[in-house]
Design a protein around this motif. Structure first.
Motif, PDB file in Angstrom:
ATOM      1  N   ARG A  79       4.532  28.652   4.913  1.00 14.09           N
ATOM      2  CA  ARG A  79       4.173  29.740   5.835  1.00 14.09           C
ATOM      3  C   ARG A  79       5.280  29.980   6.859  1.00 14.09           C
ATOM      4  NH1 ARG A  79      -1.079  31.047   4.810  1.00 14.09           N
ATOM      5  NH2 ARG A  79      -2.177  29.548   3.502  1.00 14.09           N
ATOM      6  N   ASP A  80       6.000  28.921   7.238  1.00 12.99           N
ATOM      7  CA  ASP A  80       7.180  29.120   8.085  1.00 12.99           C
ATOM      8  C   ASP A  80       8.198  30.011   7.388  1.00 12.99           C
ATOM      9  OD1 ASP A  80       7.101  28.004  10.674  1.00 12.99           O
ATOM     10  OD2 ASP A  80       7.251  25.981   9.871  1.00 12.99           O
ATOM     11  N   VAL A  81       8.418  29.772   6.104  1.00 10.14           N
ATOM     12  CA  VAL A  81       9.380  30.574   5.347  1.00 10.14           C
ATOM     13  C   VAL A  81       8.920  32.034   5.285  1.00 10.14           C
ATOM     14  CG1 VAL A  81      10.423  30.938   3.076  1.00 10.14           C
ATOM     15  CG2 VAL A  81      10.224  28.619   4.009  1.00 10.14           C
ATOM     16  N   LEU A  82       7.634  32.239   5.055  1.00  9.82           N
ATOM     17  CA  LEU A  82       7.123  33.615   5.000  1.00  9.82           C
ATOM     18  C   LEU A  82       7.324  34.332   6.332  1.00  9.82           C
ATOM     19  CD1 LEU A  82       3.828  33.038   2.972  1.00  9.82           C
ATOM     20  CD2 LEU A  82       6.038  33.847   2.125  1.00  9.82           C
ATOM     21  N   GLU A  83       7.123  33.609   7.435  1.00  7.54           N
ATOM     22  CA  GLU A  83       7.381  34.220   8.740  1.00  7.54           C
ATOM     23  C   GLU A  83       8.854  34.545   8.919  1.00  7.54           C
ATOM     24  OE1 GLU A  83       5.878  32.256  12.160  1.00  7.54           O
ATOM     25  OE2 GLU A  83       3.771  32.643  11.663  1.00  7.54           O
ATOM     26  N   LEU A  84       9.732  33.636   8.465  1.00  8.47           N
ATOM     27  CA  LEU A  84      11.163  33.896   8.569  1.00  8.47           C
ATOM     28  C   LEU A  84      11.559  35.152   7.794  1.00  8.47           C
ATOM     29  CD1 LEU A  84      12.576  30.275   8.143  1.00  8.47           C
ATOM     30  CD2 LEU A  84      12.687  31.673  10.216  1.00  8.47           C
ATOM     31  N   LEU A  85      10.864  35.394   6.673  1.00 11.79           N
ATOM     32  CA  LEU A  85      11.162  36.577   5.857  1.00 11.79           C
ATOM     33  C   LEU A  85      10.467  37.835   6.375  1.00 11.79           C
ATOM     34  CD1 LEU A  85      10.897  34.995   2.272  1.00 11.79           C
ATOM     35  CD2 LEU A  85      12.969  35.486   3.598  1.00 11.79           C
ATOM     36  N   GLY A  86       9.658  37.686   7.411  1.00 14.44           N
ATOM     37  CA  GLY A  86       8.961  38.839   7.976  1.00 14.44           C
ATOM     38  C   GLY A  86       7.845  39.358   7.112  1.00 14.44           C
ATOM     39  N   LEU A  87       7.191  38.466   6.357  1.00 12.80           N
ATOM     40  CA  LEU A  87       6.131  38.872   5.435  1.00 12.80           C
ATOM     41  C   LEU A  87       4.762  38.475   5.975  1.00 12.80           C
ATOM     42  CD1 LEU A  87       7.824  37.800   2.094  1.00 12.80           C
ATOM     43  CD2 LEU A  87       7.488  40.146   2.902  1.00 12.80           C
ATOM     44  N   ARG A  88       3.802  39.359   5.815  1.00 19.30           N
ATOM     45  CA  ARG A  88       2.418  39.045   6.154  1.00 19.30           C
ATOM     46  C   ARG A  88       1.836  38.121   5.093  1.00 19.30           C
ATOM     47  NH1 ARG A  88      -0.652  42.174   9.679  1.00 19.30           N
ATOM     48  NH2 ARG A  88       0.474  43.868  10.715  1.00 19.30           N
ATOM     49  N   SER A  89       0.890  37.286   5.502  1.00 12.98           N
ATOM     50  CA  SER A  89       0.274  36.389   4.534  1.00 12.98           C
ATOM     51  C   SER A  89      -1.191  36.186   4.855  1.00 12.98           C
ATOM     52  CB  SER A  89       0.985  35.036   4.503  1.00 12.98           C
ATOM     53  OG  SER A  89       0.865  34.370   5.735  1.00 12.98           O
ATOM     54  N   VAL A  90      -1.945  35.800   3.839  1.00  7.43           N
ATOM     55  CA  VAL A  90      -3.340  35.404   4.003  1.00  7.43           C
ATOM     56  C   VAL A  90      -3.369  33.955   4.463  1.00  7.43           C
ATOM     57  CG1 VAL A  90      -5.508  34.932   2.808  1.00  7.43           C
ATOM     58  CG2 VAL A  90      -4.217  37.009   2.281  1.00  7.43           C
ATOM     59  N   GLY A  91      -4.201  33.680   5.446  1.00  7.79           N
ATOM     60  CA  GLY A  91      -4.419  32.295   5.831  1.00  7.79           C
ATOM     61  C   GLY A  91      -3.862  31.935   7.188  1.00  7.79           C
ATOM     62  N   THR A  92      -3.986  30.664   7.493  1.00  7.82           N
ATOM     63  CA  THR A  92      -3.618  30.113   8.795  1.00  7.82           C
ATOM     64  C   THR A  92      -2.108  30.030   8.946  1.00  7.82           C
ATOM     65  OG1 THR A  92      -5.669  28.856   8.871  1.00  7.82           O
ATOM     66  CG2 THR A  92      -3.881  28.067  10.255  1.00  7.82           C
ATOM     67  N   GLY A  93      -1.620  30.313  10.149  1.00 10.32           N
ATOM     68  CA  GLY A  93      -0.198  30.265  10.421  1.00 10.32           C
ATOM     69  C   GLY A  93       0.353  28.849  10.380  1.00 10.32           C
ATOM     70  N   PRO A  94       1.678  28.720  10.438  1.00 10.89           N
ATOM     71  CA  PRO A  94       2.301  27.410  10.230  1.00 10.89           C
ATOM     72  C   PRO A  94       1.939  26.370  11.281  1.00 10.89           C
ATOM     73  CG  PRO A  94       3.932  29.064  10.871  1.00 10.89           C
ATOM     74  CD  PRO A  94       2.685  29.798  10.570  1.00 10.89           C
ATOM     75  N   ARG A  95       1.861  26.746  12.538  1.00  9.74           N
ATOM     76  CA  ARG A  95       1.607  25.746  13.576  1.00  9.74           C
ATOM     77  C   ARG A  95       0.191  25.188  13.483  1.00  9.74           C
ATOM     78  NH1 ARG A  95       5.496  28.859  14.481  1.00  9.74           N
ATOM     79  NH2 ARG A  95       4.161  30.695  14.388  1.00  9.74           N
ATOM     80  N   ALA A  96      -0.796  26.059  13.337  1.00 10.56           N
ATOM     81  CA  ALA A  96      -2.174  25.581  13.184  1.00 10.56           C
ATOM     82  C   ALA A  96      -2.360  24.848  11.861  1.00 10.56           C
ATOM     83  CB  ALA A  96      -3.150  26.756  13.288  1.00 10.56           C
ATOM     84  N   SER A  97      -1.634  25.257  10.825  1.00 15.09           N
ATOM     85  CA  SER A  97      -1.718  24.547   9.538  1.00 15.09           C
ATOM     86  C   SER A  97      -1.284  23.102   9.690  1.00 15.09           C
ATOM     87  CB  SER A  97      -0.847  25.242   8.481  1.00 15.09           C
ATOM     88  OG  SER A  97      -1.379  26.494   8.118  1.00 15.09           O
ATOM     89  N   ARG A  98      -0.230  22.862  10.465  1.00 19.23           N
ATOM     90  CA  ARG A  98       0.244  21.490  10.640  1.00 19.23           C
ATOM     91  C   ARG A  98      -0.805  20.622  11.331  1.00 19.23           C
ATOM     92  NH1 ARG A  98       5.373  23.945  10.463  1.00 19.23           N
ATOM     93  NH2 ARG A  98       5.251  24.826  12.546  1.00 19.23           N
ATOM     94  N   ILE A  99      -1.533  21.203  12.273  1.00 17.41           N
ATOM     95  CA  ILE A  99      -2.579  20.445  12.972  1.00 17.41           C
ATOM     96  C   ILE A  99      -3.718  20.133  12.017  1.00 17.41           C
ATOM     97  CG2 ILE A  99      -4.335  20.608  14.776  1.00 17.41           C
ATOM     98  CD1 ILE A  99      -2.274  22.248  16.394  1.00 17.41           C
ATOM     99  N   ALA A 100      -4.165  21.141  11.265  1.00 15.71           N
ATOM    100  CA  ALA A 100      -5.281  20.935  10.343  1.00 15.71           C
ATOM    101  C   ALA A 100      -4.907  20.001   9.200  1.00 15.71           C
ATOM    102  CB  ALA A 100      -5.745  22.283   9.791  1.00 15.71           C
ATOM    103  N   TRP A 101      -3.644  20.035   8.772  1.00 18.27           N
ATOM    104  CA  TRP A 101      -3.179  19.217   7.651  1.00 18.27           C
ATOM    105  C   TRP A 101      -3.259  17.733   7.985  1.00 18.27           C
ATOM    106  CZ3 TRP A 101      -2.228  18.756   2.760  1.00 18.27           C
ATOM    107  CH2 TRP A 101      -1.273  17.880   2.262  1.00 18.27           C
ATOM    108  N   SER A 102      -3.059  17.386   9.246  1.00 17.81           N
ATOM    109  CA  SER A 102      -3.144  15.994   9.675  1.00 17.81           C
ATOM    110  C   SER A 102      -4.595  15.666  10.002  1.00 17.81           C
ATOM    111  CB  SER A 102      -2.262  15.752  10.902  1.00 17.81           C
ATOM    112  OG  SER A 102      -2.495  14.468  11.426  1.00 17.81           O
ATOM    113  N   LYS A 103      -5.238  14.912   9.143  1.00 15.83           N
ATOM    114  CA  LYS A 103      -6.648  14.591   9.368  1.00 15.83           C
ATOM    115  C   LYS A 103      -6.891  13.911  10.715  1.00 15.83           C
ATOM    116  CE  LYS A 103      -7.816  14.214   4.423  1.00 15.83           C
ATOM    117  NZ  LYS A 103      -6.483  14.347   3.833  1.00 15.83           N
ATOM    118  N   PRO A 104      -6.076  12.929  11.127  1.00 17.12           N
ATOM    119  CA  PRO A 104      -6.330  12.312  12.436  1.00 17.12           C
ATOM    120  C   PRO A 104      -6.245  13.296  13.596  1.00 17.12           C
ATOM    121  CG  PRO A 104      -4.850  10.949  11.121  1.00 17.12           C
ATOM    122  CD  PRO A 104      -4.982  12.247  10.400  1.00 17.12           C
TER     123      PRO A 104
END
Length: 319
Positions: A79-104
């Protein structure tokens, strides 16, 4: 004023990648792509490989829908790469994804928002090499008791997850966990009804779909999730209206607290008192024929092609 929507949006679905969950991702991507085509969307499917950036740069699709499971797909990197390319995407952005990805981190965040989550510890593999495994695992059992659940601190599809009922089985569970992650999350097992509650944003508002109850003849592991026969699903779950409301509210709180976007799935255990216990959240729910999000959507009366098109339209009009 929101941008005008194209009559037939051009969407690239990302499926595959190099994680342990590649096969699941491919199946999810194909099913979503088929549903979108039925709904009149111009859709193509692409793997995550060396050709991806040139393809996206040249094609400039209206939207990218990452259906990638596991590392890079859910940790925010793609998702970071998609933002760098200026593309819209479905789903959670990169920063919130990193928080959710870490279960603790996710568990700590939702606890502060008032949700219950099983008591846990997080232990890196390096610590066992430095301090020795035996005494650490003895301390874990003394502190948390038994049974326990051992799982990778990051990851999905129940890979590397073990239910531990005796102290003698704990070392083997740690080895299985470290095959998929350098860090293990060990939590007190909660006995009860296993649920998945999916959330989808419609017209900008998060909506909880009917909870799906999961019944297995053994652990709800990778095989039980993706190969028909071992698991029975009840959609909607066999819960009282009051407990259903608690479960759906827990999923909505998790979705909003963690800053998730467009769609998510929260995994819960409902104990004997009807309390929902937060286990983890998924920013890229599986969309295979046995996955929980599609089952929940159909139980809620949604036709998948129309629902997925609404998700696409919502992502295209986000500010």
């Amino acid at each position: 004023m929101p941008p005008a929507l194209p009559a037939s949006p051009r969407v690239v679905v990302l499926a595959g990648g190099l994680s342990h969950e590649r096969d699941v991702s491919i199946r999810s991507g194909r099913r979503v792509a088929d549903a979108l085509r039925t709904a009149g969307v111009d859709v193509s499917v692409h793997d995550v490989d060396a050709d991806l950036v040139p393809v996206l740069t040249e094609a400039r699709p209206d939207l990218v829908w990452p259906l990638l499971h596991g590392a890079s797909g859910e940790d925010g990197a793609v998702r970071d790469v998609l933002e760098l390319l200026g593309l819209r995407s479905v789903g959670t952005g990169p920063r919130a994804s990193r928080i959710a990805w870490s279960k603790p981190i996710a568990k700590t965040s939702v606890t502060r928002a008032g949700l219950a989550t099983p008591e846990f510890v997080t232990l890196p593999q390096s610590l066992f090499r430095e301090l020795g495994a035996g005494r650490i695992l003895d301390a874990v059992v003394d502190k948390l008791g038994l049974p326990l659940v051992v799982k990778p601190a990051q990851g999905g599809s129940a890979l590397g997850v073990t239910l531990v009922r005796t102290a003698e089985d704990l070392p083997r569970a740690m080895v299985a966990c470290f095959a998929y992650s350098d860090t293990a999350l060990i939590e007190r097992a909660v006995e009860g009804t296993e649920l998945a509650v999916s959330v989808v944003e419609l017209d900008g508002e998060p909506v909880a779909l009917p909870p799906v109850e999961i019944v297995t003849d053994g652990p709800y592991d990778y095989d039980a999730r993706y190969n028909p026969g071992r698991t029975e699903y009840f959609a909607p779950a066999r819960l009282s209206p009051e407990v259903t409301e608690r479960a759906t509210q827990a999923a909505l709180v998790a979705h909003q607290t963690l800053g998730l976007n467009h769609l998510s799935r929260t995994d819960l255990i409902i104990d004997a008192d009807g309390t929902p216990w937060f286990l983890e959240v998924n920013v890229a729910p599986g969309m295979t024929e046995t996955s929980l999000f599609p089952q929940a959507a159909e139980a809620g009366g949604y036709e998948l092609p129309a629902l997925y098109r609404r998700v696409v339209e919502g992502a295209l009009t986000d500010d």
